[in-house]
Design an enzyme around this catalytic site. Sequence first.
Site, mmCIF file in Angstrom:
data_model
loop_
_atom_site.group_PDB
_atom_site.id
_atom_site.type_symbol
_atom_site.label_atom_id
_atom_site.label_comp_id
_atom_site.label_asym_id
_atom_site.label_seq_id
_atom_site.Cartn_x
_atom_site.Cartn_y
_atom_site.Cartn_z
ATOM 1 N N LEU A 1 -4.344 0.086 7.333
ATOM 2 C CA LEU A 1 -3.172 0.927 7.535
ATOM 3 C C LEU A 1 -3.617 2.375 7.447
ATOM 4 C CD1 LEU A 1 -0.308 -0.803 5.483
ATOM 5 C CD2 LEU A 1 -0.504 -0.627 7.964
ATOM 6 N N ASP A 2 -2.961 3.230 8.217
ATOM 7 C CA ASP A 2 -3.334 4.634 8.209
ATOM 8 C C ASP A 2 -3.155 5.250 6.824
ATOM 9 O OD1 ASP A 2 -3.737 4.275 10.898
ATOM 10 O OD2 ASP A 2 -1.761 5.063 11.462
ATOM 11 N N PHE A 3 -3.824 6.371 6.619
ATOM 12 C CA PHE A 3 -3.768 7.057 5.335
ATOM 13 C C PHE A 3 -2.333 7.429 4.969
ATOM 14 C CE2 PHE A 3 -4.052 11.075 2.908
ATOM 15 C CZ PHE A 3 -4.737 10.605 1.793
ATOM 16 N N THR B 1 0.407 5.919 6.144
ATOM 17 C CA THR B 1 1.304 4.798 6.387
ATOM 18 C C THR B 1 1.344 3.896 5.156
ATOM 19 O OG1 THR B 1 0.794 4.844 8.748
ATOM 20 C CG2 THR B 1 1.813 2.844 7.894
ATOM 21 N N LYS C 1 0.836 -1.205 0.000
ATOM 22 C CA LYS C 1 0.000 0.000 0.000
ATOM 23 C C LYS C 1 0.871 1.255 0.000
ATOM 24 C CE LYS C 1 -2.828 2.714 3.148
ATOM 25 N NZ LYS C 1 -1.827 3.771 3.127
#
Length: 400
Positions: free
Chosen positions: A103-105, A107, A69
């Site tokens: 996962l964070d935006f 990260t 990602k």
Amino acid sequence: MEERLQKIIARAGVASRRSAEELILAGRVRVNGRVVTELGLKADRQKDRIEVDGKRLVSEAPVYVALHKPRNVVSTLRDPEGRPTVADYVRGTGARLYPVGRLDFATSGILLMTNDGDFANGLLHPRGGVPKTYVLKVQGVMSDDDLTPWREGIRLEDGVTLPAEARLLRHEGDKTWLEVTLREGRNQQIRRMGEATGWPVMRLARTTFAGVTSEGLRPGEWRALTVDELLHIREAFGVPKRIRGAVMGASSGPVDHRRAAGLARSSAKASPRGAAEAAGPSARSRGPAPPRARARAGADAASAPGFGPAAPRARPRAGADAASAPGFGPTPRARPRATVGSPEAPGAGPAAPRARPRATVGSPAAPGADRARSARNARSETTPRAAETRAPRARGRGRR
């Protein structure tokens, strides 16, 4: 095995569980011909006939994908703000996949995606303790003693964290690079731990999840999990229940599905190199066309450069068509109807062993045949070994 109806619909790839509940409440779902409008009903996807909008559900084959990602991408299938999502990167799988966790935006890193709900729940359940390894850069120069709270547990607003594995990697001026392994999945846990200890996180990437790494994958690329990876996950965490029948790709390398021109979508056309990597080493080493590609006899075969004699299955017609095709000789199966020496088959020569001429010895149709027969008889009579081993002809009963 009976399961909740919305779970069966989601597993078939029609919609998410929440959207499946809306389909049920709207009366668009039938079970064995009866409309279902209440939640909580269970059904057996193997025995019961389940229909959505009049179409019967067919369960998809399980798909397990590892995606690298990128940053500034949302870990959901759709975003009301119009931001790019992880679903834009895995459309080439042909299945409706959803992420295992989030996962964070901001990260980046490894993110597993699947259409197997049991697989996702088994890896996300708190009792599983699935390890997740991160590499992060914090503001400030940390020492090994500063990692003690991380290794013992840090009190946050939702409780004390479990002990983490933490080690220093390197220093870059007034910045420090760390490697931290967690066995729980709280929301933005790494960033909150850094804020609570006075070391704000500047950069964060997840390198490993459940033993699957992002090595060899560039941001935006994905690949199917290999058999060895699925066996390792099942041995450690009990999922997936069945590996047979799963859609898996070649383990030779990742499949390139980077976004074209930085757009939030997978590339429209895969490059030849990416297609070869996706197909595996057997496709890259593939030679000429398979035997099923038959060249037609006659002018079509003659116009194709590089084609030699016809394949055994391509039978040229006898007569003028076979003679006009360069490089096509008489094949064992193509028997010309004309007899030996007939004007319809010029230059055909002696017939094949199976094609026996009807002409008798000494007839004009077979010149030289009687001489060859007499020569063989002469050799057999004059050969000592043949004369000695020849058995006398029996004449009458009891006489030799």
